[in-house]
Write an enzyme that holds these catalytic residues in place. Structure first.
Site, PDB file in Angstrom:
ATOM      1  CG  ASN A  11     -12.428   7.707   1.766  1.00 21.41           C
ATOM      2  OD1 ASN A  11     -12.343   9.005   2.160  1.00 21.41           O
ATOM      3  ND2 ASN A  11     -13.450   6.988   2.025  1.00 21.41           N
ATOM      4  CG  ASP A  71     -12.497  -0.879  -6.096  1.00 17.84           C
ATOM      5  OD1 ASP A  71     -12.676  -0.987  -4.708  1.00 17.84           O
ATOM      6  OD2 ASP A  71     -12.430  -2.727  -5.790  1.00 17.84           O
ATOM      7  CG  ASP A 154       2.897  -0.405  -5.248  1.00 22.68           C
ATOM      8  OD1 ASP A 154       2.949  -1.247  -5.553  1.00 22.68           O
ATOM      9  OD2 ASP A 154       3.072   0.684  -5.141  1.00 22.68           O
TER      10      ASP A 154
HETATM   11  P1  ITT Z   1     -11.027   3.263  -1.756  1.00 21.45           P
HETATM   12  O1  ITT Z   1     -11.587   2.137  -1.969  1.00 21.45           O
HETATM   13  O2  ITT Z   1     -11.109   4.430  -1.079  1.00 21.45           O
HETATM   14  O3  ITT Z   1     -10.532   4.436  -3.344  1.00 21.45           O
HETATM   15  P2  ITT Z   1      -8.852   1.525  -0.830  1.00 21.45           P
HETATM   16  O4  ITT Z   1      -7.923   1.505   0.007  1.00 21.45           O
HETATM   17  O5  ITT Z   1      -9.964   0.924  -0.262  1.00 21.45           O
HETATM   18  O6  ITT Z   1      -9.511   2.407  -0.976  1.00 21.45           O
HETATM   19  P3  ITT Z   1      -9.128  -0.839  -2.419  1.00 21.45           P
HETATM   20  O7  ITT Z   1     -10.791  -0.978  -2.491  1.00 21.45           O
HETATM   21  O8  ITT Z   1      -9.848  -0.375  -4.534  1.00 21.45           O
HETATM   22  O9  ITT Z   1      -9.453   0.597  -2.071  1.00 21.45           O
HETATM   23  O10 ITT Z   1      -8.654  -1.822  -2.615  1.00 21.45           O
HETATM   24  C1  ITT Z   1      -7.258  -1.809  -3.180  1.00 21.45           C
HETATM   25  C2  ITT Z   1      -6.433  -2.579  -2.931  1.00 21.45           C
HETATM   26  O11 ITT Z   1      -5.248  -3.165  -3.331  1.00 21.45           O
HETATM   27  C3  ITT Z   1      -5.241  -1.528  -2.216  1.00 21.45           C
HETATM   28  O12 ITT Z   1      -5.881  -0.997  -1.097  1.00 21.45           O
HETATM   29  C4  ITT Z   1      -3.910  -2.027  -2.254  1.00 21.45           C
HETATM   30  O13 ITT Z   1      -3.746  -2.887  -1.217  1.00 21.45           O
HETATM   31  C5  ITT Z   1      -4.045  -3.104  -3.022  1.00 21.45           C
HETATM   32  N1  ITT Z   1      -3.738  -1.471  -4.480  1.00 21.45           N
HETATM   33  C6  ITT Z   1      -4.006  -0.992  -5.181  1.00 21.45           C
HETATM   34  N2  ITT Z   1      -3.852  -0.719  -6.334  1.00 21.45           N
HETATM   35  C7  ITT Z   1      -2.286  -0.645  -5.576  1.00 21.45           C
HETATM   36  C8  ITT Z   1      -1.231  -0.363  -6.666  1.00 21.45           C
HETATM   37  O14 ITT Z   1      -1.239   0.398  -7.207  1.00 21.45           O
HETATM   38  N3  ITT Z   1       0.182  -0.987  -5.461  1.00 21.45           N
HETATM   39  C9  ITT Z   1      -0.283  -1.655  -4.141  1.00 21.45           C
HETATM   40  N4  ITT Z   1      -1.638  -2.266  -3.975  1.00 21.45           N
HETATM   41  C10 ITT Z   1      -2.771  -1.242  -4.574  1.00 21.45           C
END
Ligand code: ITT
Length: 197
Positions: A11, A71, A154
């Site tokens: 999402n 994730d 980021d």
């Molecule tokens: P979905 O579960 O729907 O995929 P989400 O945002 O909840 O979306 P996650 O549970 O994987 O995704 O949470 C990962 C969090 O980690 C995300 O909300 C960011 O705060 C951080 N994150 C992940 N990848 C990142 C990136 O490339 N750059 C910066 N922050 C990141």
């Protein structure tokens, strides 16, 4: 090379943008909306890997369409790997990336060891099997927020060997080196070496 059609089980619109930029045109990547999935994705497993598989299985079971879940999280050495699996809601609800970063910066105030890594686990459901691919990038947490690009943490992450935070780089630079890019390269290699593409 025929098209590989997958639903992206996320999402997070920023993840969708990054994945679409990184994977070649031979992938037909649909959003959850395109696939008619409106339900919240479950994320209750307590580990990044567990949650990736859980999200992919949920979408597979509710649509019957092959899919890819992502994730990810930020793991900070001096915080024993936190925020880790709790990265999205580290400072509580409603989710706020600004508040999450402020909390991290305050927890690391006057801390010398600012080492951290971003990790992504991709879970792919393809031809009845579940595959996982991991990507990680090491770096440090900056002293303050810098830059407006990207999402999440980021503005406070500087990859090793770089001067800029991910949020100060243009998207192409982040997408050549990020945790997500590394995991997606493995996924691409999987399709190439198994001649599934
Ligand atoms: P979905 O579960 O729907 O995929 P989400 O945002 O909840 O979306 P996650 O549970 O994987 O995704 O949470 C990962 C969090 O980690 C995300 O909300 C960011 O705060 C951080 N994150 C992940 N990848 C990142 C990136 O490339 N750059 C910066 N922050 C990141």
């Amino acid at each position: 090379m025929h098209k590989i059609s997958l639903v992206l089980a996320t999402n997070n619109p920023y993840k969708v943008l990054e994945i679409r930029k990184i994977l070649p045109k031979s992938f037909d990547l649909k959003s959850l909306k395109d696939a008619g999935v409106t339900a919240e994705l479950p994320e209750t497993k307590g580990t990044i890997k567990g949650n990736a598989v859980q999200k992919a299985m949920f979408v597979w079971e509710s649509t019957g369409i092959e899919c890819l879940a992502d994730d990810s999280g930020l793991e900070i050495e001096n915080l024993n790997g936190r925020p880790g699996v709790d990265s999205a809601f580290y400072s509580g609800f409603p989710i706020s990336a600004e508040r999450n970063m402020d909390l991290v910066l305050s927890e690391l105030k006057e801390t010398e060891n600012r080492r951290a890594s971003f990790v992504t686990i991709l879970a792919l459901i393809y031809q009845g099997e579940c595959y996982q691919f991991e990507g990680r990038i090491f770096g440090v947490i900056s002293e303050e927020k810098r830059g407006n690009n990207g999402f999440g943490y980021d503005p406070i992450f500087i990859p090793d060997g770089q001067l800029l935070t991910f949020a100060e780089m243009d998207e192409n630079a982040k997408n050549t080196m990020s945790h997500r890019a590394k995991a997606l390269q493995k996924l691409k290699g999987f399709f190439e070496s198994n001649r599934l593409s």
